[in-house]
Design a protein around this motif. Structure first.
Motif, PDB file in Angstrom:
ATOM      1  N   ASN A 208       0.811  -1.217   0.000  1.00 57.35           N
ATOM      2  CA  ASN A 208       0.000   0.000   0.000  1.00 57.35           C
ATOM      3  C   ASN A 208       0.839   1.260   0.000  1.00 57.35           C
ATOM      4  O   ASN A 208       0.324   2.342  -0.247  1.00 57.35           O
ATOM      5  CB  ASN A 208      -0.903   0.038   1.241  1.00 57.35           C
ATOM      6  CG  ASN A 208      -1.862  -1.130   1.301  1.00 57.35           C
ATOM      7  OD1 ASN A 208      -1.514  -2.236   0.915  1.00 57.35           O
ATOM      8  ND2 ASN A 208      -3.055  -0.886   1.792  1.00 57.35           N
ATOM      9  N   LEU A 209       2.117   1.169   0.345  1.00 54.74           N
ATOM     10  CA  LEU A 209       2.944   2.348   0.494  1.00 54.74           C
ATOM     11  C   LEU A 209       3.930   2.535  -0.651  1.00 54.74           C
ATOM     12  O   LEU A 209       4.877   3.322  -0.533  1.00 54.74           O
ATOM     13  CB  LEU A 209       3.704   2.274   1.825  1.00 54.74           C
ATOM     14  CG  LEU A 209       2.829   2.368   3.079  1.00 54.74           C
ATOM     15  CD1 LEU A 209       3.657   2.104   4.334  1.00 54.74           C
ATOM     16  CD2 LEU A 209       2.164   3.739   3.173  1.00 54.74           C
ATOM     17  N   THR A 210       3.712   1.846  -1.738  1.00 54.70           N
ATOM     18  CA  THR A 210       4.597   1.999  -2.896  1.00 54.70           C
ATOM     19  C   THR A 210       4.623   3.459  -3.348  1.00 54.70           C
ATOM     20  O   THR A 210       3.580   4.087  -3.538  1.00 54.70           O
ATOM     21  CB  THR A 210       4.120   1.103  -4.052  1.00 54.70           C
ATOM     22  OG1 THR A 210       4.145  -0.260  -3.624  1.00 54.70           O
ATOM     23  CG2 THR A 210       5.010   1.272  -5.264  1.00 54.70           C
ATOM     24  N   GLY A 211       5.825   3.992  -3.490  1.00 60.78           N
ATOM     25  CA  GLY A 211       5.974   5.375  -3.910  1.00 60.78           C
ATOM     26  C   GLY A 211       5.918   6.379  -2.772  1.00 60.78           C
ATOM     27  O   GLY A 211       6.131   7.574  -2.996  1.00 60.78           O
ATOM     28  N   LYS A 212       5.649   5.916  -1.555  1.00 56.43           N
ATOM     29  CA  LYS A 212       5.582   6.809  -0.399  1.00 56.43           C
ATOM     30  C   LYS A 212       6.956   6.891   0.272  1.00 56.43           C
ATOM     31  O   LYS A 212       7.669   5.895   0.381  1.00 56.43           O
ATOM     32  CB  LYS A 212       4.556   6.309   0.628  1.00 56.43           C
ATOM     33  CG  LYS A 212       3.175   6.038   0.059  1.00 56.43           C
ATOM     34  CD  LYS A 212       2.505   7.306  -0.441  1.00 56.43           C
ATOM     35  CE  LYS A 212       1.072   7.014  -0.883  1.00 56.43           C
ATOM     36  NZ  LYS A 212       0.410   8.224  -1.434  1.00 56.43           N
ATOM     37  N   ARG A 213       7.307   8.078   0.705  1.00 55.37           N
ATOM     38  CA  ARG A 213       8.584   8.286   1.395  1.00 55.37           C
ATOM     39  C   ARG A 213       8.299   8.564   2.868  1.00 55.37           C
ATOM     40  O   ARG A 213       7.528   9.463   3.199  1.00 55.37           O
ATOM     41  CB  ARG A 213       9.364   9.438   0.774  1.00 55.37           C
ATOM     42  CG  ARG A 213       9.668   9.247  -0.710  1.00 55.37           C
ATOM     43  CD  ARG A 213      10.594  10.352  -1.198  1.00 55.37           C
ATOM     44  NE  ARG A 213      11.952  10.186  -0.670  1.00 55.37           N
ATOM     45  CZ  ARG A 213      12.674  11.170  -0.132  1.00 55.37           C
ATOM     46  NH1 ARG A 213      12.174  12.387  -0.042  1.00 55.37           N
ATOM     47  NH2 ARG A 213      13.901  10.947   0.309  1.00 55.37           N
ATOM     48  N   VAL A 214       8.945   7.806   3.753  1.00 58.97           N
ATOM     49  CA  VAL A 214       8.717   7.923   5.194  1.00 58.97           C
ATOM     50  C   VAL A 214      10.033   8.299   5.872  1.00 58.97           C
ATOM     51  O   VAL A 214      11.044   7.609   5.718  1.00 58.97           O
ATOM     52  CB  VAL A 214       8.179   6.607   5.786  1.00 58.97           C
ATOM     53  CG1 VAL A 214       7.917   6.768   7.287  1.00 58.97           C
ATOM     54  CG2 VAL A 214       6.905   6.164   5.057  1.00 58.97           C
ATOM     55  N   LEU A 215      10.014   9.389   6.620  1.00 55.89           N
ATOM     56  CA  LEU A 215      11.175   9.808   7.400  1.00 55.89           C
ATOM     57  C   LEU A 215      10.983   9.373   8.843  1.00 55.89           C
ATOM     58  O   LEU A 215       9.985   9.737   9.480  1.00 55.89           O
ATOM     59  CB  LEU A 215      11.337  11.331   7.332  1.00 55.89           C
ATOM     60  CG  LEU A 215      12.410  11.941   8.249  1.00 55.89           C
ATOM     61  CD1 LEU A 215      13.796  11.386   7.912  1.00 55.89           C
ATOM     62  CD2 LEU A 215      12.405  13.464   8.156  1.00 55.89           C
ATOM     63  N   VAL A 216      11.902   8.582   9.372  1.00 58.63           N
ATOM     64  CA  VAL A 216      11.860   8.110  10.753  1.00 58.63           C
ATOM     65  C   VAL A 216      12.986   8.773  11.526  1.00 58.63           C
ATOM     66  O   VAL A 216      14.172   8.552  11.235  1.00 58.63           O
ATOM     67  CB  VAL A 216      11.994   6.575  10.837  1.00 58.63           C
ATOM     68  CG1 VAL A 216      11.986   6.117  12.301  1.00 58.63           C
ATOM     69  CG2 VAL A 216      10.875   5.893  10.054  1.00 58.63           C
ATOM     70  N   VAL A 217      12.632   9.598  12.495  1.00 62.37           N
ATOM     71  CA  VAL A 217      13.603  10.236  13.378  1.00 62.37           C
ATOM     72  C   VAL A 217      13.456   9.579  14.740  1.00 62.37           C
ATOM     73  O   VAL A 217      12.375   9.584  15.325  1.00 62.37           O
ATOM     74  CB  VAL A 217      13.362  11.752  13.476  1.00 62.37           C
ATOM     75  CG1 VAL A 217      14.387  12.397  14.410  1.00 62.37           C
ATOM     76  CG2 VAL A 217      13.408  12.396  12.091  1.00 62.37           C
ATOM     77  N   PHE A 218      14.536   9.003  15.257  1.00 62.30           N
ATOM     78  CA  PHE A 218      14.398   8.209  16.480  1.00 62.30           C
ATOM     79  C   PHE A 218      15.460   8.564  17.512  1.00 62.30           C
ATOM     80  O   PHE A 218      16.581   8.962  17.190  1.00 62.30           O
ATOM     81  CB  PHE A 218      14.455   6.711  16.162  1.00 62.30           C
ATOM     82  CG  PHE A 218      15.777   6.213  15.636  1.00 62.30           C
ATOM     83  CD1 PHE A 218      16.715   5.617  16.471  1.00 62.30           C
ATOM     84  CD2 PHE A 218      16.083   6.334  14.284  1.00 62.30           C
ATOM     85  CE1 PHE A 218      17.927   5.158  15.984  1.00 62.30           C
ATOM     86  CE2 PHE A 218      17.303   5.886  13.777  1.00 62.30           C
ATOM     87  CZ  PHE A 218      18.224   5.293  14.635  1.00 62.30           C
ATOM     88  N   ASN A 219      15.054   8.404  18.768  1.00 64.26           N
ATOM     89  CA  ASN A 219      15.941   8.629  19.895  1.00 64.26           C
ATOM     90  C   ASN A 219      16.381   7.281  20.446  1.00 64.26           C
ATOM     91  O   ASN A 219      15.576   6.555  21.028  1.00 64.26           O
ATOM     92  CB  ASN A 219      15.211   9.430  20.982  1.00 64.26           C
ATOM     93  CG  ASN A 219      16.108   9.773  22.165  1.00 64.26           C
ATOM     94  OD1 ASN A 219      17.254   9.333  22.236  1.00 64.26           O
ATOM     95  ND2 ASN A 219      15.575  10.554  23.092  1.00 64.26           N
ATOM     96  N   PRO A 220      17.643   6.902  20.277  1.00 68.13           N
ATOM     97  CA  PRO A 220      18.085   5.575  20.706  1.00 68.13           C
ATOM     98  C   PRO A 220      18.111   5.407  22.221  1.00 68.13           C
ATOM     99  O   PRO A 220      18.197   4.280  22.723  1.00 68.13           O
ATOM    100  CB  PRO A 220      19.497   5.472  20.126  1.00 68.13           C
ATOM    101  CG  PRO A 220      19.961   6.888  20.052  1.00 68.13           C
ATOM    102  CD  PRO A 220      18.742   7.697  19.706  1.00 68.13           C
ATOM    103  N   LYS A 221      18.008   6.512  22.963  1.00 69.63           N
ATOM    104  CA  LYS A 221      18.092   6.446  24.424  1.00 69.63           C
ATOM    105  C   LYS A 221      16.721   6.373  25.091  1.00 69.63           C
ATOM    106  O   LYS A 221      16.640   6.292  26.313  1.00 69.63           O
ATOM    107  CB  LYS A 221      18.852   7.664  24.954  1.00 69.63           C
ATOM    108  CG  LYS A 221      20.293   7.736  24.466  1.00 69.63           C
ATOM    109  CD  LYS A 221      21.002   8.946  25.035  1.00 69.63           C
ATOM    110  CE  LYS A 221      22.452   9.015  24.552  1.00 69.63           C
ATOM    111  NZ  LYS A 221      23.159  10.202  25.077  1.00 69.63           N
ATOM    112  N   SER A 222      15.645   6.408  24.303  1.00 67.49           N
ATOM    113  CA  SER A 222      14.308   6.405  24.893  1.00 67.49           C
ATOM    114  C   SER A 222      13.921   5.020  25.379  1.00 67.49           C
ATOM    115  O   SER A 222      14.301   4.003  24.800  1.00 67.49           O
ATOM    116  CB  SER A 222      13.260   6.880  23.872  1.00 67.49           C
ATOM    117  OG  SER A 222      13.455   8.236  23.575  1.00 67.49           O
TER     118      SER A 222
END
Length: 321
Positions: A16-30
């Motif tokens: 369903n997400l073909t062509g969609k761009r997803v930015l994941v910003v994550f905190n490794p200390k959480s």
């Protein structure tokens, strides 16, 4: 010609997400390190999304992580409430739907948005793409501006969060409850407020400026809080200690369930406002979205109407207390 059968709702690999761009910003200390983020990202890629991962680094401004946000379809903030609110503020008014991925200890923003906690269900939230445009708060302390999604406070609630920090590693969300029970005799002082230009004073143990209105387990802090009405609910905490606020929690649950008029009063007063200045006769520590800050009163807060679109399966009415 044979029609293509519909994709089963439980098939998490459907593209369903073909062509969609997803930015994941994550905190490794959480949180405690048991986040399902890697599985979640794998599911997004399996659904055809192009996923870009960016790990938070010390001393890098949050705005740097989203300077190209308008080239993405969705934004994912993975971490505690402080991470989510800081990222949402950096991406405010960019019109890119954001998922508050629950990877912290309390995850109250995710709870207020009625989000699931497992990777597959969270991936479904992104696949469905349903979002609500909600308000945020902007807070100014000593000339520095930042944002919050849930609430900002000075007084007993900030003290509770400070005392809970050393317990979070061992007890998780229960650390907040344990700390609240310790606040049997919090400092009381005179607060000086300016609410939409009008001055007001009261004696109490704290002030909370709420945008979202639910505590752990989606229990309402107080009634009539909406994250989409363009206003804060300012909560004046007049009770002698946090335990005495429990009756007001009971009142809020009664109101949510339509069980009649409030049974208790006098411990809290609520006022609606678009801008608030808080000062106190004695300096109080500040917290916003569960993050304790070294700054103290005074501070200014103003509402940012419709500043962020949050991904959620909930309806607007589900987010109100």
């Amino acid at each position: 010609m044979t029609a293509t059968p519909p994709t089963p709702s439980g098939d998490h690999s459907a593209p369903n997400l073909t062509g969609k761009r997803v930015l994941v910003v994550f905190n490794p200390k959480s949180g405690s390190g048991d986040s399902e983020l890697p599985e979640f990202i794998q599911l997004l890629r399996g659904a055809g999304a192009e996923v870009t991962e960016r790990e938070l680094q010390k001393d890098t401004p949050m705005a740097d992580y989203v300077q190209d946000i308008e080239t993405f379809t969705y934004l994912v903030g993975a971490g505690g409430d402080g991470t989510v609110s800081s990222l949402a503020y950096a991406a405010r008014y960019k019109n890119v739907p954001m998922l508050a991925f629950p990877a912290g200890t309390a995850n109250l923003i995710a709870q207020n948005l009625d989000l699931p906690t497992d990777a597959a269900a969270l991936a479904d939230v992104v696949r469905e793409g349903h979002s609500l445009r909600l308000d945020m708060g902007e807070i100014e302390v000593k000339g520095e501006m930042t944002g919050f999604c849930m609430l900002a406070g000075a007084g007993a609630d900030a003290t509770m969060i400070k005392d809970s920090e050393e317990l979070k590693g061992r007890f998780g969300a229960m650390a907040y409850v344990m700390s609240a029970m310790k606040q049997l005799n919090p400092k009381k002082t005179t607060f000086h407020l300016t609410i939409d230009g009008e001055k007001r004073e009261f004696e109490g143990i704290g002030v909370m400026i709420a945008n979202f209105g639910m505590a752990n387990y989606r229990l309402p802090i107080t009634s009539d809080i909406s994250p989409s009405d363009g206003r804060f609910t300012v909560i004046l905490m007049k009770a002698g200690n946090l335990v005495r606020l429990l009756p007001n929690l009971i009142d809020s649950v009664r109101a949510k369930l339509n069980l009649g008029d409030p049974m208790f009063s006098g411990n809290l007063e609520t006022i609606e406002a678009r801008s608030v200045t808080v000062d106190a006769a004695e300096p109080f520590p500040l917290q916003y979205d569960g993050e304790l800050h070294v700054e103290t009163t005074p501070f200014n807060a103003r509402i940012l109407p419709g500043a962020i679109r949050f991904l959620t399966q909930a309806k607007r009415d589900d987010l109100e207390t």
